[in-house]
Design a protein around this motif. Structure first.
Motif, PDB file in Angstrom:
ATOM      1  N   ASN A  84       0.814  -1.210   0.000  1.00 34.33           N
ATOM      2  CA  ASN A  84       0.000   0.000   0.000  1.00 34.33           C
ATOM      3  C   ASN A  84       0.855   1.271   0.000  1.00 34.33           C
ATOM      4  O   ASN A  84       0.486   2.282  -0.574  1.00 34.33           O
ATOM      5  CB  ASN A  84      -0.939   0.010   1.207  1.00 34.33           C
ATOM      6  N   ARG A  85       2.015   1.219   0.667  1.00 27.87           N
ATOM      7  CA  ARG A  85       2.907   2.379   0.698  1.00 27.87           C
ATOM      8  C   ARG A  85       3.917   2.351  -0.439  1.00 27.87           C
ATOM      9  O   ARG A  85       4.745   3.235  -0.564  1.00 27.87           O
ATOM     10  CB  ARG A  85       3.665   2.413   2.030  1.00 27.87           C
ATOM     11  N   CYS A  86       3.883   1.333  -1.255  1.00 23.40           N
ATOM     12  CA  CYS A  86       4.921   1.118  -2.260  1.00 23.40           C
ATOM     13  C   CYS A  86       4.259   0.828  -3.603  1.00 23.40           C
ATOM     14  O   CYS A  86       4.261  -0.297  -4.092  1.00 23.40           O
ATOM     15  CB  CYS A  86       5.795  -0.054  -1.807  1.00 23.40           C
ATOM     16  N   LYS A  87       3.646   1.874  -4.179  1.00 22.81           N
ATOM     17  CA  LYS A  87       2.872   1.712  -5.420  1.00 22.81           C
ATOM     18  C   LYS A  87       3.764   2.076  -6.601  1.00 22.81           C
ATOM     19  O   LYS A  87       3.836   3.235  -7.008  1.00 22.81           O
ATOM     20  CB  LYS A  87       1.635   2.604  -5.377  1.00 22.81           C
ATOM     21  N   ILE A  88       4.447   1.073  -7.139  1.00 25.65           N
ATOM     22  CA  ILE A  88       5.492   1.320  -8.135  1.00 25.65           C
ATOM     23  C   ILE A  88       5.050   0.900  -9.526  1.00 25.65           C
ATOM     24  O   ILE A  88       4.457  -0.162  -9.715  1.00 25.65           O
ATOM     25  CB  ILE A  88       6.774   0.551  -7.761  1.00 25.65           C
ATOM     26  N   THR A  89       5.354   1.750 -10.519  1.00 29.12           N
ATOM     27  CA  THR A  89       5.291   1.360 -11.925  1.00 29.12           C
ATOM     28  C   THR A  89       6.640   1.704 -12.547  1.00 29.12           C
ATOM     29  O   THR A  89       7.373   2.553 -12.046  1.00 29.12           O
ATOM     30  CB  THR A  89       4.165   2.085 -12.680  1.00 29.12           C
ATOM     31  N   LEU A 106       4.620   6.023  -7.366  1.00 30.76           N
ATOM     32  CA  LEU A 106       6.041   6.183  -7.655  1.00 30.76           C
ATOM     33  C   LEU A 106       6.358   5.552  -9.004  1.00 30.76           C
ATOM     34  O   LEU A 106       6.019   4.394  -9.257  1.00 30.76           O
ATOM     35  CB  LEU A 106       6.851   5.488  -6.557  1.00 30.76           C
ATOM     36  N   ILE A 107       6.972   6.340  -9.900  1.00 32.27           N
ATOM     37  CA  ILE A 107       7.428   5.820 -11.185  1.00 32.27           C
ATOM     38  C   ILE A 107       8.942   5.714 -11.162  1.00 32.27           C
ATOM     39  O   ILE A 107       9.641   6.690 -10.873  1.00 32.27           O
ATOM     40  CB  ILE A 107       6.983   6.718 -12.355  1.00 32.27           C
ATOM     41  N   LEU A 108       9.465   4.530 -11.461  1.00 34.99           N
ATOM     42  CA  LEU A 108      10.893   4.313 -11.637  1.00 34.99           C
ATOM     43  C   LEU A 108      11.152   4.074 -13.116  1.00 34.99           C
ATOM     44  O   LEU A 108      10.328   3.469 -13.799  1.00 34.99           O
ATOM     45  CB  LEU A 108      11.371   3.085 -10.845  1.00 34.99           C
ATOM     46  N   THR A 109      12.272   4.533 -13.636  1.00 34.47           N
ATOM     47  CA  THR A 109      12.575   4.272 -15.035  1.00 34.47           C
ATOM     48  C   THR A 109      13.363   2.970 -15.173  1.00 34.47           C
ATOM     49  O   THR A 109      14.051   2.536 -14.245  1.00 34.47           O
ATOM     50  CB  THR A 109      13.388   5.414 -15.659  1.00 34.47           C
TER      51      THR A 109
END
Length: 363
Positions: A84-89, A106-109
């Motif tokens: 829930n605290r770590c919504k990554i795409t 949070l978006i990571l490349t």
């Protein structure tokens, strides 16, 4: 910067945001700072999801790798006892960056993940990203951002709106990226113990793709120089070195299209769309190919999908041309008018104005 200017910045954005700035972690949005709106957690979540969808389009589209997604989910579960605290795409972009968004999104490349060399670095990166995302809006609230958020929550945007609220918000949060200077902090070994080097295979796979993306860059340079043969040959090398990467396949397909080799272009663009169906540029490229071949129904399908993902003057102009050639002149005129209103001095803006004049008899 003067002492007065320094004090003004500190007063407006707060110590936390300023420290992020001097660390190279984020550039301040060049707008008038403002007090954050009193948003509920649900509203922040809705905004974060909407911004994420648009910003992913601006960053190369979502990067689809089920193994990588599973690895990141597992890391979040291990680190935060839940996702829930770590919504990554993950965005399909080679340059390393992290984009914190409202609601903890949070978006990571892809390029950032290739920089991770150990579990310790991944742990630090996730902690840093989640902390930034938790205050993504509060640290960068501006008057323009607040106005766009209000419009987005009210649902004011219309179809194919080039300046829709969620698009404006995506541009603003794109400027708040955590880039190279900020990410160097992930090299810190906080425990003082030897770093773990164990990483999931999905992370190691990303590093094997680097030669392919280096070839992609070289191919684009050859194309800019007008060396069509060498560019296509190098694109093919890139596709061999890094197979099934939609970014490379799309570039190769577009190079074939510009060279008039429609069959080869179709094969590669269709494969790019199959691997990454939710990226506007792939859909636009395939739609343009169908338009060139006179296959108006297929062109319309692809271009409508492209514009729904992210309306830009290019896909709207192509869609207007399809509508015009299909006899739907009223729809074509509406699209040309949008382009003229958005960017009248550009090449597409002038072309749209010319077509409008012709369609309306110069009135």
């Amino acid at each position: 910067m003067t002492i007065v200017g320094f004090k003004n910045i500190m007063g407006l954005v707060g110590l936390g945001a300023f420290l992020l700035l001097i660390a190279g972690c984020a550039g301040l949005v060049p707008q008038v700072p403002a007090e954050p709106l009193p948003l509920t957690s649900a509203e922040k979540g809705r905004l974060g999801e909407a911004i994420e969808e648009r910003l992913l389009q601006m960053l190369g589209g979502p990067y689809h790798d089920p193994s990588l997604a599973a690895s990141l989910k597992r890391a979040c579960l291990d680190q935060f006892q839940g996702t829930n605290r770590c919504k990554i795409t993950v965005a399909d972009l080679s340059s390393p960056a992290l984009y914190p968004l409202p609601g903890g999104h949070l978006i990571l490349t892809r390029g950032l993940l290739t920089e991770i060399n150990s579990d310790d670095e991944l742990t630090f990166l996730l902690e840093k990203g989640v902390a930034l995302a938790a205050r993504a809006y509060e640290d960068y609230a501006t008057q323009e951002m607040n106005e766009a958020m209000t419009a987005q929550l009210a649902g004011y945007d219309s179809k194919y709106d080039l300046d829709a609220a969620d698009i404006r918000l995506a541009r603003l949060f794109q400027e708040a990226a955590c880039e190279v200077g900020c990410l160097e902090l992930s090299r810190v070994n906080r425990t003082g113990k030897p770093e773990s080097t164990k990483l999931p295979d999905s992370f190691r796979r990303l590093t094997t793709l680097r030669p392919g993306y280096e070839l992609l860059s070289r191919a684009r340079d050859f194309e800019k120089q007008g060396d069509e043969a060498r560019s296509i040959a190098t694109y093919l090398q890139a596709a061999t070195e890094a197979p099934d990467e939609p970014r490379i396949l799309r570039a190769l397909g577009m190079a074939y299209l510009r060279a008039g080799q429609f069959q080869s272009s179709r094969l590669h663009l269709q494969k790019a769309v199959k691997l990454q169906p939710d990226y506007y540029r792939s859909r636009m490229g395939l739609g343009y190919l169908y338009l060139k071949k006179g296959q108006l129904q297929q062109a319309s399908q692809e271009l409508v999908e492209s514009a729904s993902l992210l309306p830009v003057t290019e896909n709207l102009f192509l869609l207007a041309e399809v509508r015009e050639k299909s006899g739907a002149l009223k729809d074509a005129i509406a699209l040309y008018m949008m382009i003229v209103a958005a960017d009248p001095d550009s090449k597409l803006g002038r072309s749209s104005a010319s077509r409008l004049a012709h369609a309306t008899g110069g009135q």
